[in-house]
Design a protein around this motif. Structure first.
Motif, PDB file in Angstrom:
ATOM      1  N   ILE A  21       0.838  -1.199   0.000  1.00 10.73           N
ATOM      2  CA  ILE A  21       0.000   0.000   0.000  1.00 10.73           C
ATOM      3  C   ILE A  21       0.876   1.253   0.000  1.00 10.73           C
ATOM      4  CG2 ILE A  21      -1.593   1.372   1.410  1.00 10.73           C
ATOM      5  CD1 ILE A  21      -2.833  -1.353   2.300  1.00 10.73           C
ATOM      6  N   GLU A  22       1.916   1.224   0.824  1.00  8.80           N
ATOM      7  CA  GLU A  22       2.755   2.408   0.992  1.00  8.80           C
ATOM      8  C   GLU A  22       3.696   2.649  -0.187  1.00  8.80           C
ATOM      9  OE1 GLU A  22       5.946   4.092   4.291  1.00  8.80           O
ATOM     10  OE2 GLU A  22       4.475   2.570   4.871  1.00  8.80           O
ATOM     11  N   TYR A  23       4.323   1.588  -0.694  1.00  4.72           N
ATOM     12  CA  TYR A  23       5.356   1.742  -1.717  1.00  4.72           C
ATOM     13  C   TYR A  23       4.955   1.241  -3.096  1.00  4.72           C
ATOM     14  CZ  TYR A  23       8.392   2.604   2.290  1.00  4.72           C
ATOM     15  OH  TYR A  23       8.943   3.119   3.425  1.00  4.72           O
ATOM     16  N   GLY A  24       3.897   0.434  -3.170  1.00  4.06           N
ATOM     17  CA  GLY A  24       3.481  -0.134  -4.446  1.00  4.06           C
ATOM     18  C   GLY A  24       3.892  -1.596  -4.561  1.00  4.06           C
ATOM     19  N   LEU A  25       3.168  -2.311  -5.390  1.00  6.50           N
ATOM     20  CA  LEU A  25       3.387  -3.751  -5.506  1.00  6.50           C
ATOM     21  C   LEU A  25       4.684  -4.115  -6.221  1.00  6.50           C
ATOM     22  CD1 LEU A  25      -0.233  -4.915  -6.346  1.00  6.50           C
ATOM     23  CD2 LEU A  25       0.918  -4.901  -4.129  1.00  6.50           C
ATOM     24  N   GLN A  26       5.203  -3.242  -7.064  1.00  5.91           N
ATOM     25  CA  GLN A  26       6.427  -3.526  -7.808  1.00  5.91           C
ATOM     26  C   GLN A  26       7.682  -3.014  -7.106  1.00  5.91           C
ATOM     27  OE1 GLN A  26       6.515  -5.462 -10.537  1.00  5.91           O
ATOM     28  NE2 GLN A  26       4.332  -5.748 -10.188  1.00  5.91           N
ATOM     29  N   ASN A  27       7.520  -2.412  -5.941  1.00  6.24           N
ATOM     30  CA  ASN A  27       8.660  -1.890  -5.205  1.00  6.24           C
ATOM     31  C   ASN A  27       9.533  -3.039  -4.710  1.00  6.24           C
ATOM     32  OD1 ASN A  27       9.974  -0.964  -2.502  1.00  6.24           O
ATOM     33  ND2 ASN A  27       9.448   0.923  -3.597  1.00  6.24           N
ATOM     34  N   PRO A  28      10.854  -2.890  -4.770  1.00  2.00           N
ATOM     35  CA  PRO A  28      11.746  -3.951  -4.298  1.00  2.00           C
ATOM     36  C   PRO A  28      11.497  -4.379  -2.846  1.00  2.00           C
ATOM     37  CG  PRO A  28      12.989  -2.338  -5.554  1.00  2.00           C
ATOM     38  CD  PRO A  28      11.592  -1.783  -5.394  1.00  2.00           C
ATOM     39  N   LYS A  29      11.088  -3.446  -1.985  1.00  2.00           N
ATOM     40  CA  LYS A  29      10.782  -3.810  -0.592  1.00  2.00           C
ATOM     41  C   LYS A  29       9.601  -4.779  -0.529  1.00  2.00           C
ATOM     42  CE  LYS A  29      12.268   0.516   1.557  1.00  2.00           C
ATOM     43  NZ  LYS A  29      11.877   1.656   2.375  1.00  2.00           N
ATOM     44  N   THR A  30       8.560  -4.468  -1.283  1.00  2.00           N
ATOM     45  CA  THR A  30       7.368  -5.318  -1.309  1.00  2.00           C
ATOM     46  C   THR A  30       7.706  -6.695  -1.881  1.00  2.00           C
ATOM     47  OG1 THR A  30       6.014  -3.333  -1.655  1.00  2.00           O
ATOM     48  CG2 THR A  30       4.962  -5.450  -2.051  1.00  2.00           C
ATOM     49  N   ILE A  31       8.483  -6.719  -2.941  1.00  2.00           N
ATOM     50  CA  ILE A  31       8.862  -7.985  -3.576  1.00  2.00           C
ATOM     51  C   ILE A  31       9.719  -8.825  -2.627  1.00  2.00           C
ATOM     52  CG2 ILE A  31      10.188  -8.992  -5.475  1.00  2.00           C
ATOM     53  CD1 ILE A  31       9.188  -6.571  -7.168  1.00  2.00           C
ATOM     54  N   ARG A  32      10.642  -8.191  -1.918  1.00  2.00           N
ATOM     55  CA  ARG A  32      11.488  -8.916  -0.968  1.00  2.00           C
ATOM     56  C   ARG A  32      10.646  -9.540   0.136  1.00  2.00           C
ATOM     57  NH1 ARG A  32      13.047  -7.334   3.739  1.00  2.00           N
ATOM     58  NH2 ARG A  32      12.773  -5.130   3.284  1.00  2.00           N
ATOM     59  N   ILE A  33       9.706  -8.789   0.670  1.00  2.00           N
ATOM     60  CA  ILE A  33       8.832  -9.301   1.728  1.00  2.00           C
ATOM     61  C   ILE A  33       7.942 -10.421   1.183  1.00  2.00           C
ATOM     62  CG2 ILE A  33       6.942  -8.703   3.293  1.00  2.00           C
ATOM     63  CD1 ILE A  33       8.301  -5.881   3.486  1.00  2.00           C
ATOM     64  N   SER A  34       7.483 -10.274  -0.055  1.00  2.00           N
ATOM     65  CA  SER A  34       6.674 -11.317  -0.681  1.00  2.00           C
ATOM     66  C   SER A  34       7.461 -12.626  -0.804  1.00  2.00           C
ATOM     67  CB  SER A  34       6.207 -10.856  -2.059  1.00  2.00           C
ATOM     68  OG  SER A  34       5.522 -11.874  -2.714  1.00  2.00           O
ATOM     69  N   LYS A  35       8.726 -12.523  -1.169  1.00  2.00           N
ATOM     70  CA  LYS A  35       9.577 -13.712  -1.274  1.00  2.00           C
ATOM     71  C   LYS A  35       9.804 -14.345   0.101  1.00  2.00           C
ATOM     72  CE  LYS A  35      11.964 -12.399  -5.501  1.00  2.00           C
ATOM     73  NZ  LYS A  35      13.247 -12.054  -6.122  1.00  2.00           N
ATOM     74  N   GLU A  36       9.960 -13.515   1.117  1.00  2.00           N
ATOM     75  CA  GLU A  36      10.116 -14.027   2.478  1.00  2.00           C
ATOM     76  C   GLU A  36       8.839 -14.754   2.917  1.00  2.00           C
ATOM     77  OE1 GLU A  36      11.141 -10.622   4.839  1.00  2.00           O
ATOM     78  OE2 GLU A  36      13.085 -10.387   3.865  1.00  2.00           O
ATOM     79  N   LEU A  37       7.701 -14.193   2.556  1.00  2.00           N
ATOM     80  CA  LEU A  37       6.418 -14.821   2.873  1.00  2.00           C
ATOM     81  C   LEU A  37       6.285 -16.154   2.142  1.00  2.00           C
ATOM     82  CD1 LEU A  37       3.661 -14.702   4.280  1.00  2.00           C
ATOM     83  CD2 LEU A  37       2.823 -13.372   2.333  1.00  2.00           C
ATOM     84  N   ASP A  38       6.686 -16.195   0.878  1.00  3.19           N
ATOM     85  CA  ASP A  38       6.667 -17.447   0.119  1.00  3.19           C
ATOM     86  C   ASP A  38       7.516 -18.516   0.801  1.00  3.19           C
ATOM     87  OD1 ASP A  38       5.029 -16.368  -1.816  1.00  3.19           O
ATOM     88  OD2 ASP A  38       6.657 -15.998  -3.248  1.00  3.19           O
ATOM     89  N   ARG A  39       8.687 -18.128   1.268  1.00  3.69           N
ATOM     90  CA  ARG A  39       9.580 -19.071   1.941  1.00  3.69           C
ATOM     91  C   ARG A  39       8.923 -19.626   3.206  1.00  3.69           C
ATOM     92  NH1 ARG A  39      12.378 -18.967   6.203  1.00  3.69           N
ATOM     93  NH2 ARG A  39      12.174 -16.736   6.529  1.00  3.69           N
ATOM     94  N   LEU A  40       8.289 -18.761   3.981  1.00  2.00           N
ATOM     95  CA  LEU A  40       7.601 -19.197   5.194  1.00  2.00           C
ATOM     96  C   LEU A  40       6.434 -20.121   4.870  1.00  2.00           C
ATOM     97  CD1 LEU A  40       7.546 -15.864   7.232  1.00  2.00           C
ATOM     98  CD2 LEU A  40       8.830 -17.946   7.798  1.00  2.00           C
ATOM     99  N   MET A  41       5.704 -19.803   3.812  1.00  3.22           N
ATOM    100  CA  MET A  41       4.569 -20.651   3.426  1.00  3.22           C
ATOM    101  C   MET A  41       5.052 -22.022   2.966  1.00  3.22           C
ATOM    102  SD  MET A  41       2.007 -17.742   1.768  1.00  3.22           S
ATOM    103  CE  MET A  41       1.863 -18.598   0.285  1.00  3.22           C
ATOM    104  N   ASN A  42       6.165 -22.063   2.261  1.00  4.51           N
ATOM    105  CA  ASN A  42       6.734 -23.342   1.845  1.00  4.51           C
ATOM    106  C   ASN A  42       7.167 -24.155   3.061  1.00  4.51           C
ATOM    107  OD1 ASN A  42       6.356 -22.918  -0.893  1.00  4.51           O
ATOM    108  ND2 ASN A  42       8.368 -21.969  -1.150  1.00  4.51           N
ATOM    109  N   GLU A  43       7.776 -23.489   4.022  1.00  2.57           N
ATOM    110  CA  GLU A  43       8.182 -24.153   5.261  1.00  2.57           C
ATOM    111  C   GLU A  43       6.960 -24.741   5.974  1.00  2.57           C
ATOM    112  OE1 GLU A  43      10.202 -22.792   9.478  1.00  2.57           O
ATOM    113  OE2 GLU A  43      10.735 -21.686   7.668  1.00  2.57           O
ATOM    114  N   TYR A  44       5.896 -23.988   5.995  1.00  5.72           N
ATOM    115  CA  TYR A  44       4.655 -24.437   6.620  1.00  5.72           C
ATOM    116  C   TYR A  44       4.085 -25.651   5.885  1.00  5.72           C
ATOM    117  CZ  TYR A  44       0.014 -24.042   8.735  1.00  5.72           C
ATOM    118  OH  TYR A  44      -1.152 -24.299   9.413  1.00  5.72           O
ATOM    119  N   ASP A  45       4.074 -25.587   4.547  1.00  2.00           N
ATOM    120  CA  ASP A  45       3.566 -26.699   3.732  1.00  2.00           C
ATOM    121  C   ASP A  45       4.388 -27.969   3.938  1.00  2.00           C
ATOM    122  OD1 ASP A  45       1.468 -25.276   2.684  1.00  2.00           O
ATOM    123  OD2 ASP A  45       2.491 -24.790   0.806  1.00  2.00           O
TER     124      ASP A  45
END
Length: 64
Positions: A21-45
């Motif tokens: 919301i703050e920086y936009g969906l294509q911002n490197p910060k958002t993408i980095r956090i999205s990748k971290e979330l993906d990693r956590l979701m994979n760990e959970y799976d």
């Protein structure tokens, strides 16, 4: 695995939403956090897959 990982997933999800919301969906910060979330979701799976495999193994030896 349990509740700590679920709490971490939820915190990371909220952070990703706020950053998007703050920086936009294509911002490197958002993408980095999205990748971290993906990693956590994979760990959970993987944790659930392991639990399911254990349950299947145990069921083979449960004779009723």
């Amino acid at each position: 695995m349990g509740k700590d990982l679920l709490k971490e997933l939820e915190k990371k999800r909220q952070l990703m939403i706020q950053t998007g919301i703050e920086y936009g969906l294509q911002n490197p910060k958002t993408i980095r956090i999205s990748k971290e979330l993906d990693r956590l979701m994979n760990e959970y799976d993987v944790g659930f897959a392991s639990e399911d495999e254990q349950l299947e193994k145990n069921d083979k030896y449960n004779y009723i």
